[in-house]
Design a protein around this motif. Structure first.
Motif, PDB file in Angstrom:
ATOM      1  N   PHE A 106       0.786  -1.403  -0.281  1.00  0.00           N
ATOM      2  CA  PHE A 106       0.103   0.398  -0.285  1.00  0.00           C
ATOM      3  C   PHE A 106       0.721   1.274  -0.082  1.00  0.00           C
ATOM      4  CE2 PHE A 106      -2.364  -3.538   1.930  1.00  0.00           C
ATOM      5  CZ  PHE A 106      -3.547  -3.492   1.236  1.00  0.00           C
ATOM      6  N   SER A 110      -3.742   5.771  -0.174  1.00  0.00           N
ATOM      7  CA  SER A 110      -4.427   4.834   0.418  1.00  0.00           C
ATOM      8  C   SER A 110      -5.088   4.954   1.642  1.00  0.00           C
ATOM      9  CB  SER A 110      -3.488   3.137   0.478  1.00  0.00           C
ATOM     10  OG  SER A 110      -3.776   2.248   1.134  1.00  0.00           O
ATOM     11  N   THR A 117       1.418   2.498   5.417  1.00  0.00           N
ATOM     12  CA  THR A 117       1.858   2.404   4.070  1.00  0.00           C
ATOM     13  C   THR A 117       2.853   3.436   3.536  1.00  0.00           C
ATOM     14  OG1 THR A 117      -0.866   2.942   4.265  1.00  0.00           O
ATOM     15  CG2 THR A 117       0.633   4.654   2.240  1.00  0.00           C
ATOM     16  N   TRP A 158     -12.707  -1.432   2.098  1.00  0.00           N
ATOM     17  CA  TRP A 158     -11.521  -1.121   0.844  1.00  0.00           C
ATOM     18  C   TRP A 158     -13.007  -1.127  -1.082  1.00  0.00           C
ATOM     19  CZ3 TRP A 158      -7.503  -5.601   0.822  1.00  0.00           C
ATOM     20  CH2 TRP A 158      -7.095  -5.088   1.209  1.00  0.00           C
ATOM     21  N   ASN A 265      -2.625   3.309  -5.322  1.00  0.00           N
ATOM     22  CA  ASN A 265      -2.705   3.508  -4.097  1.00  0.00           C
ATOM     23  C   ASN A 265      -2.127   1.893  -3.375  1.00  0.00           C
ATOM     24  OD1 ASN A 265      -4.801   2.702  -3.753  1.00  0.00           O
ATOM     25  ND2 ASN A 265      -5.676   5.002  -3.156  1.00  0.00           N
ATOM     26  N   ALA A 266      -2.030   1.065  -4.541  1.00  0.00           N
ATOM     27  CA  ALA A 266      -1.672  -0.285  -4.097  1.00  0.00           C
ATOM     28  C   ALA A 266      -1.610  -0.863  -5.256  1.00  0.00           C
ATOM     29  CB  ALA A 266      -3.185  -0.974  -3.226  1.00  0.00           C
TER      30      ALA A 266
END
Length: 410
Positions: A106, A110, A117, A158, A265-266
């Protein structure tokens, strides 16, 4: 009459002997299987370790690195490795199972796992991620559905504004981009909310068969890119390179409409096989990088060691030979080989590129090493104990040499 029968018997026997002799000759003359270069020995320090464009780099060799993953599964393998040292991430597939193994990274904006992160004060609209993947030579069942994905997670939960899937398509790989945005608003309500995703096109798939034929038994470089569209404009990009060549791309994508509150972001590495594996087996992943610029293959010294796949063919391995040529930006060979190994009569499946093991050719004919900061490809052939050579392999297994500054002693 008896003489005729006796004569015919001799004729049939002669024909049978001739056929058997021809069959035996063909069996003896059968060439070995075309080999591949399994991997190369990387330089100790990869540029990804210090490059400010790199968000994440993991060769799976440092235990403390594994503690930085908020979510992880699967064991590290010491039996299957890229090069001659280190470990790899094993994706295990017990028969009937959907796979065991994975990593989640992440970064940026995120909304989840904020304590772990990476570069959490930034937002990313354009990323690349690279892994090396190895399947055993006897891999069965084609491709597990999932390999990796990049996504944009949006709170609460999510929810996903977009997903850049790298999935299997039979024995090939494909891109399957999807948007979770409608009229400027994220409409997904949970992770993998398929009914609320808009699928942006999963064809064409790669020509390269990662899960069969040419792709089995050696480490293959797989790199992908996801570039979000400018809000309100259909100019997004999704690309896939395999073994250093562009194999699939989608352009003019509308990943997110006018939504601009979150970036990518992941990135997830995945093992999931929808139908389950037909047999007990495993595949392996190594040299995982996430970056804001193109990554490319591993970096080596100018006298690297290359490793050939194990011999497969009639009899035993008698010898083998490798050639190296320069590679252009599209992944194609440039000109003639610039190094050719001597015919290596040894049981060893590795050789170091130098003047003791081979001959430098062309513009490097007076050299004792490869050129700095240059991209190369390799091809290889092998000979059996019955004297038959395999055909040359395709040019494959790209690598980059160190710059002169990186090569010089510090």
């Amino acid at each position: 009459m008896h003489d005729v029968e006796f004569t015919m018997t001799k004729i049939y026997a002669a024909i049978g002997f001739a056929c058997l002799t021809c069959f035996s000759a063909r069996a003896v003359a059968q060439p070995p299987q075309v080999p591949r270069i399994d991997s190369v020995v990387m330089a100790d320090n990869q540029p990804h370790q210090d490059d400010p464009a790199v968000i994440w780099y993991d060769d799976f060799d440092l235990p403390q690195r594994q503690d930085q993953y908020p979510e992880k599964s699967g064991k590290l393998s010491q039996e299957v490795r890229f090069g001659t040292t280190g470990v790899s991430l094993e994706m295990a597939y017990p028969r009937g199972s959907q796979g065991i193994g994975g990593r989640k990274v992440f970064f940026g904006d995120s909304p989840t796992n904020r304590r772990q992160t990476l570069r959490g004060n930034e937002s990313f609209d354009d990323i690349y991620w690279r892994i090396y993947v190895k399947h055993p030579a006897d891999w069965k069942g084609g491709g597990p559905a999932k390999l990796s994905r990049a996504t944009s997670l949006v709170p609460p939960g999510w929810r996903q504004a977009m997903i850049a899937h790298v999935w299997s398509s039979g024995e090939a790989l494909t891109l399957d981009p999807a948007s979770g945005v409608k009229n400027g608003r994220v409409v997904t309500t949970a992770y993998n909310d398929f009914p609320n995703l808009k699928w942006l096109g999963n064809k064409p798939a790669s020509q390269f068969k990662l899960h069969g034929g040419e792709g089995l038994g050696w480490w293959v470089c797989v790199e992908a890119r996801a570039k979000l569209n400018t809000p309100g404009t259909k100019d997004g990009i999704n690309q896939l390179w395999i073994d250093g060549r562009l194999e699939a791309e989608r352009r003019d994508l509308d990943w997110r409409g006018t939504f601009a509150q979150r970036g990518i972001n992941a990135v997830f590495l995945e093992a999931y096989w929808n139908e389950g594996s037909p047999v007990d087996q495993a595949r392996w992943i190594d040299n995982f990088v996430v970056s804001t610029k193109p990554i490319g293959p591993v970096v080596c010294s100018t006298n690297p060691t290359i490793l050939k796949t194990s011999y497969n063919g009639p009899g035993q391995q008698h010898s083998w030979q490798a050639e190296i040529a320069e590679r252009d930006s599209r992944g194609a060979v440039v000109g003639e080989p610039i190094w050719r190994s001597f015919i290596t009569q040894t049981d060893s499946n590795q050789v170091t590129i130098n003047t003791e093991t081979g001959e430098f050719l062309g513009r490097l004919s007076q050299s004792s090493s490869l050129a700095n900061d240059t991209s190369y490809l390799i091809r290889v052939r092998q000979r059996s104990s019955n004297g038959q050579w395999s055909p040359w392999s395709d040019w494959h297994q790209p690598f980059q040499t160190k710059t002169a500054k990186e090569e010089s002693p510090q």
